[in-house]
Write a protein that holds these residues in place. Structure first.
Motif, PDB file in Angstrom:
ATOM      1  N   LYS A 112      -9.306   4.137  -3.844  1.00  0.00           N
ATOM      2  CA  LYS A 112      -8.940   5.153  -4.841  1.00  0.00           C
ATOM      3  C   LYS A 112      -9.873   5.142  -6.051  1.00  0.00           C
ATOM      4  O   LYS A 112      -9.773   5.998  -6.923  1.00  0.00           O
ATOM      5  N   LYS A 127       0.835  -1.201   0.000  1.00  0.00           N
ATOM      6  CA  LYS A 127       0.000   0.000   0.000  1.00  0.00           C
ATOM      7  C   LYS A 127       0.867   1.247   0.000  1.00  0.00           C
ATOM      8  O   LYS A 127       0.581   2.218  -0.709  1.00  0.00           O
ATOM      9  N   LYS A 128       1.920   1.236   0.788  1.00  0.00           N
ATOM     10  CA  LYS A 128       2.807   2.395   0.872  1.00  0.00           C
ATOM     11  C   LYS A 128       3.383   2.748  -0.494  1.00  0.00           C
ATOM     12  O   LYS A 128       3.430   3.920  -0.885  1.00  0.00           O
ATOM     13  N   PHE A 172      -6.534  -0.464  -0.842  1.00  0.00           N
ATOM     14  CA  PHE A 172      -6.229   0.926  -1.159  1.00  0.00           C
ATOM     15  C   PHE A 172      -6.684   1.288  -2.570  1.00  0.00           C
ATOM     16  O   PHE A 172      -7.239   2.365  -2.795  1.00  0.00           O
ATOM     17  N   LYS A 187       0.594   4.157  -2.739  1.00  0.00           N
ATOM     18  CA  LYS A 187       0.218   5.499  -2.274  1.00  0.00           C
ATOM     19  C   LYS A 187       1.231   6.534  -2.732  1.00  0.00           C
ATOM     20  O   LYS A 187       0.871   7.636  -3.177  1.00  0.00           O
ATOM     21  N   TYR A 188       2.497   6.190  -2.656  1.00  0.00           N
ATOM     22  CA  TYR A 188       3.557   7.101  -3.098  1.00  0.00           C
ATOM     23  C   TYR A 188       3.497   7.310  -4.612  1.00  0.00           C
ATOM     24  O   TYR A 188       3.640   8.427  -5.113  1.00  0.00           O
TER      25      TYR A 188
END
Length: 250
Positions: free
Chosen positions: A169, A119-120, A165, A123-124
């Protein structure tokens, strides 16, 4: 051949004469990409009552039989029917074929001995962008992806949190250059598939996952118009040809 795609309040001009095909074709034999412990696909002349469907062997036509598995043998698009008791056809569920897409490149990171897309990382890579479709290219991005034998290799996959995630989105169409969004051997858990299609809630019947794509290094990260072309098989998954179009900058 310039076309303008209107998406919400914006116009996106594209050149239809410059498609960027990110599919992997199915071909007979051992050089074809494979996964899931399935033998290579076969494409061979039909034989019956002495007839051999091959012009070079005396027939008037080339007339081939083809045997393959869409999940194991090349670029394919699947719908929620891949994991449900009830039958769902990707041919029936996918009714729109052009989408605003984002191409991102991710080097999978190590988690509990596996390489994963987290997810990180998503997200980035996405930031504040909202896209109907997301195309994920993983590193290293070698041309061998088009012929690799993935069985028993534990390829990278998405974590459950990463899939959740993407749902948050608003991503309805996920495309990856991996054999699956889930771990190869997970005892049928399929946590990323289940999360992306919201199996425990209101099913996302129109959402799709496309696996086994190949995005050449010449295709940069950024926004594109995606044409998701799917062969009309009444099945949970079908061979597909996703094609990107660069958005012309004014």
């Amino acid at each position: 051949m310039i076309a303008t795609i209107k998406y919400r309040t914006k116009n996106y001009p594209i050149d239809l004469s410059k498609p960027l095909d990110i599919s992997i074709a199915i071909k007979g034999g051992g050089e074809n990409v494979t996964a899931w412990y399935v033998a290579p696909p076969e494409i061979k002349p039909h034989e019956e009552d002495g007839f051999v469907g091959k012009v070079s062997e005396g027939a008037s036509i080339n007339f081939n039989d083809i045997a393959f598995n869409p999940h194991a043998h090349g670029t394919h698009t699947e719908c929620v029917g891949h994991i449900t008791d009830e039958f769902h056809s990707v041919n029936k569920n996918l009714k729109q074929y052009f989408f605003l897409a984002e191409v991102i490149t991710i080097a999978p990171e190590m988690l509990d001995g596996d390489f994963v897309i987290s997810k990180k990382q998503l997200k980035y890579a996405l930031g504040n962008k909202k896209r109907e479709a997301l195309v994920i290219r993983t590193l290293p991005n070698l041309s061998q992806k088009k012929s690799r034998q993935y069985s028993h290799s534990n390829p990278p996959y998405l974590t459950q949190e990463a899939a959740e995630f993407l749902v948050e989105k608003g991503v309805g169409h996920l495309l990856v250059d991996l054999p699956s969004v889930d771990k190869e051997k997970d005892n049928g858990a399929l946590v990323a598939h289940k999360a992306f299609w919201n199996l425990n809630g209101k099913l996302r019947k129109n959402a799709t996952i496309t696996e086994f794509i190949y995005v050449p290094n010449s295709v940069g990260d950024g926004s594109y118009i995606l044409n998701l072309q799917v062969a009309p098989f009444e099945n949970d998954a079908s061979p597909s040809r996703p094609v990107l179009y660069e958005i012309i900058k004014k």
